[in-house]
Design a protein around this motif. Sequence first.
Motif, PDB file in Angstrom:
ATOM      1  N   MET A  94      15.835  41.571  23.169  1.00 16.55           N
ATOM      2  CA  MET A  94      14.996  42.741  22.386  1.00 16.55           C
ATOM      3  C   MET A  94      15.715  43.883  22.604  1.00 16.55           C
ATOM      4  SD  MET A  94      11.675  41.531  21.728  1.00 16.55           S
ATOM      5  CE  MET A  94      10.679  40.073  22.004  1.00 16.55           C
ATOM      6  N   LEU A  95      16.610  44.228  21.687  1.00 18.02           N
ATOM      7  CA  LEU A  95      17.422  45.235  21.837  1.00 18.02           C
ATOM      8  C   LEU A  95      17.339  45.980  20.274  1.00 18.02           C
ATOM      9  CD1 LEU A  95      20.145  44.142  23.903  1.00 18.02           C
ATOM     10  CD2 LEU A  95      18.706  45.869  24.621  1.00 18.02           C
ATOM     11  N   ALA A  96      17.356  47.310  20.229  1.00 20.82           N
ATOM     12  CA  ALA A  96      17.514  47.926  18.818  1.00 20.82           C
ATOM     13  C   ALA A  96      19.171  48.326  18.709  1.00 20.82           C
ATOM     14  CB  ALA A  96      16.779  49.210  18.944  1.00 20.82           C
ATOM     15  N   ASN A  98      21.022  50.147  16.454  1.00 22.23           N
ATOM     16  CA  ASN A  98      21.374  51.344  16.157  1.00 22.23           C
ATOM     17  C   ASN A  98      20.896  52.472  17.075  1.00 22.23           C
ATOM     18  OD1 ASN A  98      22.327  50.267  13.779  1.00 22.23           O
ATOM     19  ND2 ASN A  98      20.602  50.744  12.489  1.00 22.23           N
ATOM     20  N   LEU A  99      20.205  52.032  18.349  1.00 24.44           N
ATOM     21  CA  LEU A  99      19.924  53.038  19.322  1.00 24.44           C
ATOM     22  C   LEU A  99      21.289  52.736  20.252  1.00 24.44           C
ATOM     23  CD1 LEU A  99      16.397  52.947  19.721  1.00 24.44           C
ATOM     24  CD2 LEU A  99      17.531  54.103  18.045  1.00 24.44           C
ATOM     25  N   GLU A 103      19.333  54.751  25.184  1.00 21.61           N
ATOM     26  CA  GLU A 103      17.969  54.948  24.659  1.00 21.61           C
ATOM     27  C   GLU A 103      17.340  53.418  24.622  1.00 21.61           C
ATOM     28  OE1 GLU A 103      18.531  58.081  21.111  1.00 21.61           O
ATOM     29  OE2 GLU A 103      19.237  56.126  20.906  1.00 21.61           O
ATOM     30  N   ILE A 106      15.768  53.207  28.224  1.00 19.60           N
ATOM     31  CA  ILE A 106      14.673  54.173  28.849  1.00 19.60           C
ATOM     32  C   ILE A 106      13.396  54.186  28.029  1.00 19.60           C
ATOM     33  CG2 ILE A 106      16.295  55.693  29.812  1.00 19.60           C
ATOM     34  CD1 ILE A 106      15.681  57.606  27.489  1.00 19.60           C
ATOM     35  N   LEU A 107      13.820  53.598  26.587  1.00 17.66           N
ATOM     36  CA  LEU A 107      12.548  53.386  25.665  1.00 17.66           C
ATOM     37  C   LEU A 107      11.306  52.797  26.464  1.00 17.66           C
ATOM     38  CD1 LEU A 107      11.298  53.295  23.012  1.00 17.66           C
ATOM     39  CD2 LEU A 107      12.304  51.147  22.613  1.00 17.66           C
ATOM     40  N   GLU A 142      26.604  52.533  21.052  1.00 19.83           N
ATOM     41  CA  GLU A 142      25.434  52.074  20.240  1.00 19.83           C
ATOM     42  C   GLU A 142      25.437  50.378  20.539  1.00 19.83           C
ATOM     43  OE1 GLU A 142      25.170  52.528  16.315  1.00 19.83           O
ATOM     44  OE2 GLU A 142      24.888  54.833  16.569  1.00 19.83           O
TER      45      GLU A 142
ATOM     46  N   LEU B 235      11.872  59.109  20.361  1.00 18.10           N
ATOM     47  CA  LEU B 235      12.694  57.864  20.383  1.00 18.10           C
ATOM     48  C   LEU B 235      11.841  56.522  20.039  1.00 18.10           C
ATOM     49  CD1 LEU B 235      14.959  56.188  21.803  1.00 18.10           C
ATOM     50  CD2 LEU B 235      14.044  56.693  24.036  1.00 18.10           C
ATOM     51  N   SER B 243      13.501  48.397  15.882  1.00 21.49           N
ATOM     52  CA  SER B 243      13.153  46.829  16.364  1.00 21.49           C
ATOM     53  C   SER B 243      11.962  47.001  17.158  1.00 21.49           C
ATOM     54  CB  SER B 243      14.420  46.425  17.552  1.00 21.49           C
ATOM     55  OG  SER B 243      13.798  45.474  18.204  1.00 21.49           O
ATOM     56  N   SER B 246      11.151  45.041  20.525  1.00 23.94           N
ATOM     57  CA  SER B 246      11.742  45.567  21.506  1.00 23.94           C
ATOM     58  C   SER B 246      10.778  46.497  21.978  1.00 23.94           C
ATOM     59  CB  SER B 246      13.065  46.300  21.439  1.00 23.94           C
ATOM     60  OG  SER B 246      13.899  45.525  20.777  1.00 23.94           O
TER      61      SER B 246
END
Lengths: 510, 418
Positions: A94-96, A98-99, A103, A106-107, A142, B235, B243, B246
């Motif tokens: 579960m990762l983004a 482009n971040l 980021e 800590i999201l 990234e 953020l 995503s 996530s």
Amino acid sequence: MSDVLSAIAVELRDISKRFPGVIANHDVDLTVRRGTVHAIVGENGAGKSTLMKTLYGMHQPDTGSISINGNQLEMRSPSDAIDAGVGMVHQHFMLADNLTVLENIILGSEPAHRGVIDLRSARSRLNELMVSVGTELDLDTEVSELGVGERQRVEILKVLFRGAQILILDEPTAVLVPDEVDELFETLKRLVADGATVIFISHKLDEVLQVSDDITVMRQGTTVAQTTPAQIDRSGLAELMVGSELPSPAGRTSTISDAVRLDVRDLSVPGPEGRPAVESASFTVRAGEIVGVAGVEGNGQFELCTAIVGLRSSSGSVIVDGNDLTHANTRERHRAGLAYIPFDRQREGLMLNAPLWENTLLGREHEESLSKGPFIDGAAARSSAVTIIERFGVLTPNETVPAFALSGGNQQKLVVGRNLVTEPSVLIAAHPTRGIDVGAQAAVWDEIRQARDSGMAVLLVSADLEELIGLSDSLLVMFDGRITARLDPDSITPSELGTHMTGTHREVAS
Amino acid sequence: MSGVLSLTRMPTSGPRRLLVLGVGLLGIMSVVRLVTGYDDLTSSGTIGAALRLTVPILLAGLAGLWAERVGILNIGIEGMMILGTWFGAFGAWKFGPWIGLLLAVVGGMLGGAIHAVATIRFNIDQVISGVVMNLLALYGMRYLSELAFDGVPQGGISQSPPQRGAIPRIDAPFLSGGWSTPDILGWFEERGWFLIGDLAGIVRGLTTNLSLASLLAVLLVPASAWVLWRTTFGLRLRSSGESPESAESLGVDVIRIRYLGLLISGGFAGLGGGFLAIVSSSYYRQGQTAGRGFIGLATMIFGNWRPSGVLGGAAVFGYSEGLKLVAGGSVTGLFLFIAIVASLVLVASVVARRSRRGVTALITTGVAMLAYLTVDEVPESLTQSLPYVVTLVVLATASQRLRPPARAGVPYRPGGSH
């Protein structure tokens, strides 16, 4: 929370969860001791992931109770689980992409003053955390630039950053190469030594026996046994899982004929930065023969397979049954009898949102029995799908459910079935049993063997050395884009093969 | 020559690279001005017009950026801008220009809210919902005009009565003669020296007769960047576009943040529309937006989904449109400028062995040079298309890797991750 920490970190009692048409979990009992690695094993579809999602608050159980550290809790959302100190590393990360690493970690729990992210404190906390776990990552990279192992470490850091003391890892080793697996286990041991509790879902029995303190076995939606590595061995565990004897890839009788079905000559594939990804690969596969390709991932196997099926431009020639397909496109190659089980079934093999029958139709639209003039014959396509589902034992309510609803093993059986039902002359099988359970694995092995016996030529790429040795009639080793060794699987052990794969035997072989 | 060096041996760090690039381009422009004698290429009049034309496109681009960053395509920006023009003009007519701008924002947010409910609550295809928004706004505002403006002096079914008063405009003191100080930049601009004259013209254009609304709009660029990259809200908003699974698994309320993102997007679009009605003119007129919402989307892509990039893209548009407006004849000078820049890109591509970019640059050089040498007077109909041509050329030669938010346009259902 009480002052005296309970010796039991997690206790699940009588958990049941049903989805429309399926009972995913029933009568599940699970007790996890604090400060241990607790493995949950079971076939795909045994309900392991459903149970863990229940524990993580991603859905609510129909019956039963959840206790964390002796306190009975209701998990209404992942936030509740995080608050209770439970963190989950998902099987599909579960990762983004482009971040940045920072980021992503800590999201949702950003250190902040009045809504402004406190980057300095985030950085220092993360650096401390990385030291304590014994890992190192560039926080400003990234995630799209990271490899699978690094991504998993980001996931683990993400969970630890939230102060989780109970970590759930859903099939963490499925995507890792052996070195990364060892690293992961080191990390887990460190965590447990620091007082954390790890719940580890797997169907790789050797790993489970190697790393866990306690083992709970699940079968058909319920827990069937709790044991420890000291009390049980591999075959005993496998029996508990599948309820029968463990299948094995071994037991080969040669069916090789003289007819060369796949002839690859001097195949080269350009790679990034001018270095070839595959360099002058030449080999043949005869009718009734399985040729295995061993190699650490990323040494040109992917490029080799995609070049043979025409998905990637290359030099050299590819000849199937005497037809020179060098200048043919993928569809022409496919029609000439070249079938391909792709590396990543979800990305390359299936339309996840489309019904199964459309998925089984992929690449076969031109077959006369499945079309009426320019139109698809829906009824025929469906009945063909039903045939594949029945013959290859795909567990599904019917042929109209979308492919994403199937478990990994059943998705794979569908992809294998689609490719074998056309009776191709050559099958390129890339990781045909990756990430699927022992039952499905045995089924896929059986099908490949049967097809081989009826005269098909198979090129088998796999990271599972036992599978390679057990199924193959001869073995090629790829290292750094070249075929560096040709070995006889009857006279080689996995450890010898390993030295070839890492390039240690390179000079000897060339 | 120094231009070639600067293109091939570009400093790698961002700000210095931009500075070198900016001075290089300005130098070329200055040479073109001196060679051709088209002083309007960098005159303060051109730049002032360029800024006024840049702002609505900039705001539309930012509206697109906020929407796509949160994960939802917003084809309906044009419609939300129409809402902004109408509500803005209505407010300015009834209550004055500032209230007008505020109502324009509210009108745009209303459009954003409709788009949000349609796409998030009812999962209607985002493109279809956007297209419907454009039509709904166009005809809805015509209907409202019939109710509110028809029969009022100077008003009508396709036009509002003029506003009361206007947003104040300022001249910067000491630079451009504000507060009765000497107009230093004006003096330099008149001399027309190489580079200095151009720089003076540009700065003077940006600081003379500057509407406070323009200033506000430009400040929204760093403000957007700061909120998106420095705050928890930003953020989380970006994670929803990259995503959402996530984000949800970490306790972020994706649905709520998507509503907020679209409200902000609508607000930006509405402000852009309000600017058109209140600052660029003084009343609402049907068709006032003239496709700027779509151009804004183009600048968002051009700007690689970053606020500063959107500003750059909008400025390219605003400048070529401003030049056309102030001094249509100078446009041929722009052809020479394009030819020189493209030839430098060509040289750099040859040195770096980038064949595809080289071919694009070669063709651009040829066409622009041919246009400069053969065209004496550009027909009106062609100058109209100039901004679009310029944008196409820039998009074709920009080698930057474009990276849209990974999940922009993909519907999301909470708890849908299996």
